[in-house]
Design a protein around this motif. Structure first.
Motif: not given
Length: 103
Positions: A53-74
């Motif tokens: 579950t921690t690994e999944q959270a890290v994967i999701m958060l890393s992906s979110h950071f990548y898709e939202s690099r400009d601060g918007s929801t990507g």
């Protein structure tokens, strides 16, 4: 960390290596967030395995950071203003499940 990079790239459907350095920085930030949220010492996951579950959270958060690099929801939910908030809710819930677990 290489295993996490592979899983994050799968999650993002990325097959190239051009963004690996950027993705690794996001993974590092996500792992640091997980350690802090779970009240684990800095570097805990460098020495200890992550629960699924921690690994999944890290994967999701890393992906979110990548898709939202400009601060918007990507990504897929770019047209939903609540999507970013929902990502954080899910990540925090996953991390909370293993806050006191030491593997």
């Amino acid at each position: 960390m290489e295993n996490l990079l592979s899983k994050v790239k799968q999650n993002l459907i990325i097959e190239h290596n051009e963004d690996d350095t950027l993705l690794n920085s996001f993974i590092t930030a996500a792992v640091s967030y997980a350690e802090s949220y779970q009240k684990k010492p800095e570097g805990f996951y460098a020495e200890n395995p992550m629960s699924p579950t921690t690994e999944q959270a890290v994967i999701m958060l890393s992906s979110h950071f990548y898709e939202s690099r400009d601060g918007s929801t990507g990504g897929f939910f770019a047209d939903n203003v609540e999507a970013s908030k929902q990502v954080w809710n899910v990540v925090n819930t996953l991390l909370r499940l293993n806050r006191d677990v030491i593997i």
